[in-house]
Scaffold this motif. Structure first.
Motif, PDB file in Angstrom:
ATOM      1  N   ASP A 155       4.364   8.286  -8.841  1.00 14.77           N
ATOM      2  CA  ASP A 155       3.465   7.222  -9.288  1.00 14.77           C
ATOM      3  C   ASP A 155       4.190   6.183 -10.164  1.00 14.77           C
ATOM      4  O   ASP A 155       3.555   5.362 -10.811  1.00 14.77           O
ATOM      5  CB  ASP A 155       2.272   7.802 -10.036  1.00 14.77           C
ATOM      6  CG  ASP A 155       2.677   8.568 -11.288  1.00 14.77           C
ATOM      7  OD1 ASP A 155       3.890   8.691 -11.551  1.00 14.77           O
ATOM      8  OD2 ASP A 155       1.774   9.051 -12.002  1.00 14.77           O
ATOM      9  N   ALA A 164       0.847  -1.204   0.000  1.00 16.22           N
ATOM     10  CA  ALA A 164       0.000   0.000   0.000  1.00 16.22           C
ATOM     11  C   ALA A 164       0.881   1.252   0.000  1.00 16.22           C
ATOM     12  O   ALA A 164       0.589   2.227  -0.700  1.00 16.22           O
ATOM     13  CB  ALA A 164      -0.918  -0.001   1.213  1.00 16.22           C
ATOM     14  N   PHE A 165       1.963   1.219   0.747  1.00 17.95           N
ATOM     15  CA  PHE A 165       2.902   2.337   0.795  1.00 17.95           C
ATOM     16  C   PHE A 165       3.498   2.591  -0.593  1.00 17.95           C
ATOM     17  O   PHE A 165       3.529   3.724  -1.079  1.00 17.95           O
ATOM     18  CB  PHE A 165       4.003   2.024   1.816  1.00 17.95           C
ATOM     19  CG  PHE A 165       5.145   2.994   1.818  1.00 17.95           C
ATOM     20  CD1 PHE A 165       5.031   4.229   2.447  1.00 17.95           C
ATOM     21  CD2 PHE A 165       6.351   2.674   1.208  1.00 17.95           C
ATOM     22  CE1 PHE A 165       6.093   5.125   2.450  1.00 17.95           C
ATOM     23  CE2 PHE A 165       7.409   3.554   1.213  1.00 17.95           C
ATOM     24  CZ  PHE A 165       7.282   4.787   1.834  1.00 17.95           C
ATOM     25  N   ASN A 202       0.936   3.916  -3.293  1.00 15.51           N
ATOM     26  CA  ASN A 202       0.352   5.238  -3.043  1.00 15.51           C
ATOM     27  C   ASN A 202       1.332   6.328  -3.492  1.00 15.51           C
ATOM     28  O   ASN A 202       2.352   6.554  -2.845  1.00 15.51           O
ATOM     29  CB  ASN A 202       0.022   5.396  -1.563  1.00 15.51           C
ATOM     30  CG  ASN A 202      -0.693   6.681  -1.263  1.00 15.51           C
ATOM     31  OD1 ASN A 202      -0.755   7.592  -2.091  1.00 15.51           O
ATOM     32  ND2 ASN A 202      -1.232   6.774  -0.062  1.00 15.51           N
ATOM     33  N   LEU A 230       3.427   2.508  -9.079  1.00 12.65           N
ATOM     34  CA  LEU A 230       2.037   2.194  -9.411  1.00 12.65           C
ATOM     35  C   LEU A 230       1.862   1.983 -10.916  1.00 12.65           C
ATOM     36  O   LEU A 230       1.260   0.998 -11.350  1.00 12.65           O
ATOM     37  CB  LEU A 230       1.107   3.311  -8.927  1.00 12.65           C
ATOM     38  CG  LEU A 230      -0.373   3.168  -9.265  1.00 12.65           C
ATOM     39  CD1 LEU A 230      -0.938   1.910  -8.652  1.00 12.65           C
ATOM     40  CD2 LEU A 230      -1.134   4.399  -8.796  1.00 12.65           C
ATOM     41  N   SER A 259       1.257   9.347  -3.088  1.00 14.07           N
ATOM     42  CA  SER A 259       1.352  10.448  -2.121  1.00 14.07           C
ATOM     43  C   SER A 259       2.307  10.154  -0.963  1.00 14.07           C
ATOM     44  O   SER A 259       2.606  11.053  -0.170  1.00 14.07           O
ATOM     45  CB  SER A 259      -0.037  10.751  -1.547  1.00 14.07           C
ATOM     46  OG  SER A 259      -0.911  11.125  -2.577  1.00 14.07           O
ATOM     47  N   GLU A 260       2.768   8.924  -0.844  1.00 14.33           N
ATOM     48  CA  GLU A 260       3.685   8.587   0.252  1.00 14.33           C
ATOM     49  C   GLU A 260       5.057   9.218   0.014  1.00 14.33           C
ATOM     50  O   GLU A 260       5.361   9.689  -1.072  1.00 14.33           O
ATOM     51  CB  GLU A 260       3.817   7.064   0.387  1.00 14.33           C
ATOM     52  CG  GLU A 260       2.587   6.388   0.935  1.00 14.33           C
ATOM     53  CD  GLU A 260       2.353   6.650   2.413  1.00 14.33           C
ATOM     54  OE1 GLU A 260       3.197   7.268   3.087  1.00 14.33           O
ATOM     55  OE2 GLU A 260       1.295   6.216   2.896  1.00 14.33           O
TER      56      GLU A 260
END
Length: 85
Positions: A64, A51-52, A55, A67, A57-58
């Motif tokens: 990105d 998840a980290f 994301n 991702l 925004s981390e």
């Protein structure tokens, strides 16, 4: 109903000289970051870590990129599998 000999032959055809199984075995033999840091059986930590990374925004400074590469890999794999059908 199949005979035990037929069942054995089917099982052997699944395991012996199976390219997909050989590919899977080679991938399993590769480096595993979770094994290296001693958290192989800690799924919650794995989920939190993924998840980290996923994301943008981390504060991992990957924006990105992770991702996008992950999604690209998934889509390419899906496309490859669909073509094989």
């Amino acid at each position: 109903m199949t005979t035990p000999a037929t069942e054995r032959a089917l099982l052997e055809s699944l395991i012996v000289e199976n390219e997909d199984l050989e590919k899977l075995e080679s991938k399993l033999a590769q480096f595993n970051i979770f094994e290296a840091i001693g958290v192989v059986r800690q799924e919650l930590r794995h989920s939190n870590f993924l998840a980290f990374l996923l994301n943008p925004s981390e504060n991992h400074r990957l924006d990105d990129i992770f991702l996008k590469r992950f999604l690209k890999r998934v889509l390419l794999e899906l496309e490859f599998r669909l073509k094989a059908i």
